[in-house]
Design a protein around this motif. Structure first.
Motif, PDB file in Angstrom:
ATOM      1  N   ALA A   1       0.806  -1.222   0.000  1.00  0.00           N
ATOM      2  CA  ALA A   1       0.000   0.000   0.000  1.00  0.00           C
ATOM      3  C   ALA A   1       0.840   1.272   0.000  1.00  0.00           C
ATOM      4  N   PHE A   2       1.878   1.339   0.802  1.00  0.00           N
ATOM      5  CA  PHE A   2       2.646   2.581   0.903  1.00  0.00           C
ATOM      6  C   PHE A   2       3.351   2.944  -0.395  1.00  0.00           C
ATOM      7  N   PRO A   3       4.107   2.035  -1.023  1.00  0.00           N
ATOM      8  CA  PRO A   3       4.768   2.423  -2.281  1.00  0.00           C
ATOM      9  C   PRO A   3       3.779   2.814  -3.386  1.00  0.00           C
ATOM     10  N   LEU A   4       2.670   2.086  -3.499  1.00  0.00           N
ATOM     11  CA  LEU A   4       1.698   2.435  -4.529  1.00  0.00           C
ATOM     12  C   LEU A   4       1.017   3.761  -4.237  1.00  0.00           C
ATOM     13  N   THR A   5       0.765   4.052  -2.990  1.00  0.00           N
ATOM     14  CA  THR A   5       0.164   5.335  -2.627  1.00  0.00           C
ATOM     15  C   THR A   5       1.112   6.480  -2.964  1.00  0.00           C
ATOM     16  N   ILE A   6       2.373   6.322  -2.602  1.00  0.00           N
ATOM     17  CA  ILE A   6       3.367   7.359  -2.903  1.00  0.00           C
ATOM     18  C   ILE A   6       3.516   7.539  -4.406  1.00  0.00           C
ATOM     19  N   ALA A   7       3.573   6.442  -5.146  1.00  0.00           N
ATOM     20  CA  ALA A   7       3.712   6.522  -6.604  1.00  0.00           C
ATOM     21  C   ALA A   7       2.501   7.211  -7.232  1.00  0.00           C
ATOM     22  N   PHE A   8       1.295   6.888  -6.749  1.00  0.00           N
ATOM     23  CA  PHE A   8       0.117   7.507  -7.341  1.00  0.00           C
ATOM     24  C   PHE A   8       0.045   8.987  -7.012  1.00  0.00           C
ATOM     25  N   ILE A   9       0.384   9.362  -5.793  1.00  0.00           N
ATOM     26  CA  ILE A   9       0.375  10.782  -5.431  1.00  0.00           C
ATOM     27  C   ILE A   9       1.397  11.547  -6.265  1.00  0.00           C
ATOM     28  N   ALA A  10       2.578  10.959  -6.468  1.00  0.00           N
ATOM     29  CA  ALA A  10       3.598  11.600  -7.304  1.00  0.00           C
ATOM     30  C   ALA A  10       3.086  11.752  -8.739  1.00  0.00           C
ATOM     31  N   TRP A  11       2.441  10.730  -9.258  1.00  0.00           N
ATOM     32  CA  TRP A  11       1.885  10.770 -10.615  1.00  0.00           C
ATOM     33  C   TRP A  11       0.808  11.838 -10.717  1.00  0.00           C
ATOM     34  N   TYR A  12      -0.043  11.932  -9.698  1.00  0.00           N
ATOM     35  CA  TYR A  12      -1.102  12.945  -9.693  1.00  0.00           C
ATOM     36  C   TYR A  12      -0.498  14.345  -9.623  1.00  0.00           C
ATOM     37  N   LEU A  13       0.485  14.544  -8.740  1.00  0.00           N
ATOM     38  CA  LEU A  13       1.111  15.860  -8.624  1.00  0.00           C
ATOM     39  C   LEU A  13       1.840  16.245  -9.909  1.00  0.00           C
ATOM     40  N   LEU A  14       2.450  15.279 -10.576  1.00  0.00           N
ATOM     41  CA  LEU A  14       3.084  15.557 -11.867  1.00  0.00           C
ATOM     42  C   LEU A  14       2.043  16.069 -12.859  1.00  0.00           C
ATOM     43  N   TYR A  15       0.888  15.436 -12.886  1.00  0.00           N
ATOM     44  CA  TYR A  15      -0.185  15.874 -13.781  1.00  0.00           C
ATOM     45  C   TYR A  15      -0.628  17.300 -13.453  1.00  0.00           C
ATOM     46  N   VAL A  16      -0.799  17.586 -12.176  1.00  0.00           N
ATOM     47  CA  VAL A  16      -1.218  18.931 -11.761  1.00  0.00           C
ATOM     48  C   VAL A  16      -0.150  19.959 -12.111  1.00  0.00           C
ATOM     49  N   LEU A  17       1.106  19.647 -11.821  1.00  0.00           N
ATOM     50  CA  LEU A  17       2.187  20.583 -12.128  1.00  0.00           C
ATOM     51  C   LEU A  17       2.328  20.818 -13.631  1.00  0.00           C
ATOM     52  N   LEU A  18       2.222  19.757 -14.412  1.00  0.00           N
ATOM     53  CA  LEU A  18       2.273  19.922 -15.863  1.00  0.00           C
ATOM     54  C   LEU A  18       1.108  20.773 -16.357  1.00  0.00           C
ATOM     55  N   SER A  19      -0.059  20.572 -15.768  1.00  0.00           N
ATOM     56  CA  SER A  19      -1.225  21.362 -16.166  1.00  0.00           C
ATOM     57  C   SER A  19      -1.026  22.838 -15.864  1.00  0.00           C
ATOM     58  N   ASN A  20      -0.365  23.132 -14.748  1.00  0.00           N
ATOM     59  CA  ASN A  20      -0.169  24.526 -14.350  1.00  0.00           C
ATOM     60  C   ASN A  20       0.997  25.199 -15.056  1.00  0.00           C
ATOM     61  N   TYR A  21       2.091  24.483 -15.226  1.00  0.00           N
ATOM     62  CA  TYR A  21       3.323  25.128 -15.676  1.00  0.00           C
ATOM     63  C   TYR A  21       3.792  24.702 -17.065  1.00  0.00           C
ATOM     64  N   ALA A  22       3.181  23.722 -17.668  1.00  0.00           N
ATOM     65  CA  ALA A  22       3.593  23.289 -19.004  1.00  0.00           C
ATOM     66  C   ALA A  22       2.377  23.256 -19.930  1.00  0.00           C
ATOM     67  N   GLY A  23       1.706  24.400 -20.012  1.00  0.00           N
ATOM     68  CA  GLY A  23       0.495  24.496 -20.822  1.00  0.00           C
ATOM     69  C   GLY A  23       0.735  24.180 -22.284  1.00  0.00           C
ATOM     70  N   GLY A  24       1.882  24.590 -22.787  1.00  0.00           N
ATOM     71  CA  GLY A  24       2.204  24.303 -24.184  1.00  0.00           C
ATOM     72  C   GLY A  24       2.313  22.808 -24.440  1.00  0.00           C
ATOM     73  N   PHE A  25       3.000  22.118 -23.545  1.00  0.00           N
ATOM     74  CA  PHE A  25       3.145  20.661 -23.677  1.00  0.00           C
ATOM     75  C   PHE A  25       1.797  19.970 -23.528  1.00  0.00           C
ATOM     76  N   MET A  26       1.040  20.366 -22.521  1.00  0.00           N
ATOM     77  CA  MET A  26      -0.245  19.707 -22.278  1.00  0.00           C
ATOM     78  C   MET A  26      -1.243  19.985 -23.403  1.00  0.00           C
ATOM     79  N   GLY A  27      -1.081  21.105 -24.069  1.00  0.00           N
ATOM     80  CA  GLY A  27      -1.981  21.448 -25.160  1.00  0.00           C
ATOM     81  C   GLY A  27      -1.592  20.841 -26.500  1.00  0.00           C
ATOM     82  N   THR A  28      -0.478  20.112 -26.529  1.00  0.00           N
ATOM     83  CA  THR A  28      -0.026  19.487 -27.772  1.00  0.00           C
ATOM     84  C   THR A  28      -1.072  18.489 -28.260  1.00  0.00           C
ATOM     85  N   LYS A  29      -1.515  18.698 -29.491  1.00  0.00           N
ATOM     86  CA  LYS A  29      -2.528  17.797 -30.051  1.00  0.00           C
ATOM     87  C   LYS A  29      -1.862  16.509 -30.516  1.00  0.00           C
TER      88      LYS A  29
END
Length: 122
Positions: A45-73
């Motif tokens: 449970a602990f490693p998977l929880t940490i990995a998922f939170i890191a994956w979620y935070l990466l998504y949020v950070l990319l959404s906030n700070y890498a708009g050009g990359f996230m908007g790539t069609k």
């Protein structure tokens, strides 16, 4: 508000409704079997929880700070942000499925052994 619930069981403060004393539960909790059960749960449970939170935070950070990359069609009106957002749902269900398998093969047999040992001592 009246209910049809039965009254609490009679007995001392150390008596649990199952008929086992607090000391018996503490003894089980301190056993090697219970320690192995907790270790099996935590090691999954602990490693998977940490990995998922890191994956979620990466998504949020990319959404906030890498708009050009996230908007790539990628194709049509489908862009990177949509694919990664949908991947969040997919990983959630995948983790739930992995945990279900892990619980069925690793945790349930150990917990049943502990339960049967506790009930046989009753």
């Amino acid at each position: 508000m009246a209910t049809d619930a039965p009254p609490p069981p009679q007995g001392g403060p150390g008596l649990i409704r199952t008929g086992h004393t607090t000391e018996e539960f503490v003894e089980v909790q301190e056993s090697t079997e219970f320690g192995e059960l907790r270790r099996a749960h935590r090691s999954f449970a602990f490693p998977l929880t940490i990995a998922f939170i890191a994956w979620y935070l990466l998504y949020v950070l990319l959404s906030n700070y890498a708009g050009g990359f996230m908007g790539t069609k990628l194709f049509g009106n489908i862009n990177v942000a949509l694919v990664l957002g949908l991947a969040q749902f997919a990983t959630t269900f995948l983790i739930a499925w992995f945990y279900s398998r892990h619980a069925a093969t690793q945790l349930d047999p150990k917990s049943e052994a502990i339960k049967s040992r506790l009930e046989s001592d009753a």
